[in-house]
Design an enzyme around this catalytic site. Structure first.
Site, PDB file in Angstrom:
ATOM      1  N   ALA A 171       0.848  -1.239  -0.238  1.00 17.64           N
ATOM      2  CA  ALA A 171       0.077   0.058   0.113  1.00 17.64           C
ATOM      3  C   ALA A 171       0.771   1.141   0.087  1.00 17.64           C
ATOM      4  CB  ALA A 171      -0.790   0.002   1.631  1.00 17.64           C
ATOM      5  N   ASN A 192      10.593   5.192   3.623  1.00 21.75           N
ATOM      6  CA  ASN A 192      11.214   3.353   3.007  1.00 21.75           C
ATOM      7  C   ASN A 192      10.650   3.480   1.781  1.00 21.75           C
ATOM      8  OD1 ASN A 192      10.822   1.085   2.833  1.00 21.75           O
ATOM      9  ND2 ASN A 192       9.721   0.302   4.926  1.00 21.75           N
ATOM     10  N   HIS A 231      15.303   2.722   9.851  1.00 20.38           N
ATOM     11  CA  HIS A 231      16.370   2.075  10.742  1.00 20.38           C
ATOM     12  C   HIS A 231      17.358   1.956  10.592  1.00 20.38           C
ATOM     13  CE1 HIS A 231      11.593   0.205  11.452  1.00 20.38           C
ATOM     14  NE2 HIS A 231      12.149   1.380  11.788  1.00 20.38           N
ATOM     15  N   HIS A 269      -0.071   2.835   9.961  1.00 22.36           N
ATOM     16  CA  HIS A 269      -1.056   0.979  10.695  1.00 22.36           C
ATOM     17  C   HIS A 269       0.143   0.311  11.121  1.00 22.36           C
ATOM     18  CE1 HIS A 269       3.084   2.122   7.424  1.00 22.36           C
ATOM     19  NE2 HIS A 269       3.244   0.445   8.066  1.00 22.36           N
ATOM     20  N   CYS A 327      14.568  -7.598   9.173  1.00 17.35           N
ATOM     21  CA  CYS A 327      13.251  -6.701  10.115  1.00 17.35           C
ATOM     22  C   CYS A 327      12.364  -7.880  10.068  1.00 17.35           C
ATOM     23  CB  CYS A 327      12.424  -6.428   8.562  1.00 17.35           C
ATOM     24  SG  CYS A 327      14.145  -4.375   8.149  1.00 17.35           S
ATOM     25  N   GLU A 350      10.975   2.434  18.361  1.00 20.47           N
ATOM     26  CA  GLU A 350      10.928   0.857  16.798  1.00 20.47           C
ATOM     27  C   GLU A 350      11.590   0.042  17.205  1.00 20.47           C
ATOM     28  OE1 GLU A 350       9.233   2.004  13.385  1.00 20.47           O
ATOM     29  OE2 GLU A 350       8.467   3.541  14.322  1.00 20.47           O
TER      30      GLU A 350
END
Ligand code: SUG
Length: 446
Positions: free
Chosen positions: A19, A25, A249, A137, A370, A174
């Site tokens: 999406a 990112n 990150h 999100h 990740c 995060e």
């Protein structure tokens, strides 16, 4: 104390889609609106888990979250039955449904920060679920993550569960993606490195284009709650230029294991000073830092971010050397491939490289690192953890069958308004929570 590193990987959920939700990112925005294949996403992640488990690594599984997340849509003012809520939200603004439908919980490096018991004042393993407030999100993940972690590590005498930090941008956290632990061995006292993108208070350098998701205040709070020794805790700011190049990150520009830190040469603000501090802190534990810098002249920053070279997993091998588990994209970038070849030939600690196909996840900016949350466990802690989430052949085979039965192989963002997808997803997750013996962790089960 002997201890092992368990990697808990997140399974991609039935709504895995592209999406384009994550500003900053570049893979996420670059693949916005592309068709996704949730079944392939889950299979690819599971294949990585299977590979590592087969090689003797302790591998765990973390479940997807319930998506679309109807409680959030209801909180936003949509009322009625589930199908009516979905439809009304889509008509009001499809972005609301997209934000409530991401399978982003699969990137479990953002699930929590975990400090092993060898580092904490009370000798317990400490966990803080990340509040992930930078992205709507992702901000809806913390509550279910906390429930899942409690289900997996139930014994409060051994495991200290903290709530997520206060949900404000000043305390944006995060999780483990901005946290690295270096130590002579997994069971030895370690140095915990917290990397932040900006300071909430007091100014200082900050990225100009993209958001810095983690604040120093958040990092410091996690270290404080976990009872870490200040002499063995290092705070470093990620270079703003790298955030602005798409490194949202720290694990997009650095990876550590044991006493090795592999990093982009200018990963931090004043990288030489950060390395000096790290070297000194590690020396106090009797260990010596091996920093391996990758010069931009060899691998340009954009190439490193595109290939996700630094988002590889660095893992111990039985022979004392290390394995670098990279995404296949690293093989397709000549500069990266050449540099990895040289690394292996250098006689240093990294002796082997393996490439894995995680293309579905990679299109959302999620590489091998990740997808995993590292949890260092002593033998007693491992025995006290819920055993059902540790992956063996039997569980892997059961999960493959589960994915094939429940997942679609094609999803466009528009499909997220389909109430049948919500039903499919809940049926799948209900079955999964039984398979992993999690108890009723989902809102629809309560
Ligand atoms: O938060 N992508 C995730 C990727 C997280 C990667 N994690 C680590 N680096 N540890 C994020 O940006 C994309 C969703 C979308 O575009 O649909 C997304 O959320």
């Amino acid at each position: 104390m002997t201890a092992v590193e368990a990697n808990f990987d997140g399974l991609a959920g039935p709504t895995h889609n592209h999406a384009g939700l994550s500003w900053g990112n570049v893979a996420s925005t670059g693949n916005a609106r592309r068709l996704s294949d949730p079944r392939a996403a889950a299979r690819q992640g599971l294949a990585k888990m299977r590979l590592l488990a087969a090689r003797g690594h302790v591998q765990g599984v973390l479940p997807p979250h319930e998506r679309p997340h109807l409680p959030t849509l209801r909180a936003l003012g949509f009322a009625g039955g589930d199908a009516a809520v979905l439809e009304a939200a889509w008509r009001a603004d499809p972005n609301l449904v997209l934000a409530c439908s991401s399978a982003a919980a699969m990137w479990t490096a953002n699930a929590a920060t975990v400090s092993p018991s060898a580092d904490t004042a009370d000798g317990r393993l400490h966990l803080t679920p990340a509040n992930l407030v930078a992205m709507p999100h992702r901000a809806i993940e913390a509550e279910v993550t906390a429930r899942v972690l409690r289900a997996l590590f139930p014994d409060e005498r051994r495991f200290a569960h903290h709530p997520p930090l206060p949900a404000h941008a000043a305390f944006g956290d995060e999780g483990a993606a901005n946290h690295t632990r270096l130590a002579a061995g997994h069971g030895a006292p370690g140095v915990e490195v917290f990397v932040y993108g900006r300071r909430a208070f007091g100014g200082g350098p900050a990225p100009a284009r993209y958001p810095a998701r983690q604040t120093r205040e958040a990092s410091a709070a996690v270290a404080r709650r976990h009872g870490l020794d200040p002499a063995r805790t290092v705070f470093a700011q990620q270079a703003p230029a790298l955030v602005d190049a798409g490194a949202f990150h720290n694990d997009v520009v650095a990876v550590g294991n044991g006493t090795v830190l592999l990093h982009q040469e200018d990963a931090f603000v004043d990288t030489p000073a950060v390395l000096a501090e790290l070297r000194q802190a590690l020396a106090a534990t009797g260990a010596e830092l091996t920093a391996i810098a990758v010069p931009a002249a060899r691998v340009p920053v954009e190439t490193a971010i595109r290939s996700y070279l630094f988002n590889s997993q660095l893992l111990d091998r039985a022979d004392g050397g290390m394995l670098l588990l990279l995404p296949v994209e690293c093989r397709e970038e000549p500069a990266v491939a050449a540099w990895v070849d040289e690394l292996l030939a250098s006689g240093g600690p990294v002796r082997e490289a393996l490439h894995v196909d995680l293309r579905q996840s990679m299109r959302n900016g999620g590489g091998p690192a990740c997808l995993r949350l590292r949890v260092v466990l002593t033998e007693a802690e491992r025995a006290a953890a819920s055993q059902a989430a540790f992956l063996d052949d039997g569980l892997a085979t059961a999960l493959e069958g589960w994915i094939d039965r429940h997942y679609r192989d094609r999803l466009a963002p528009e499909d997220l308004r389909d109430p049948r997808l919500l039903d499919e997803s809940r049926t799948a997750l209900d079955e999964l929570s039984g398979l992993l013996r999690l108890g009723p962790v989902y809102d629809f089960q309560r």
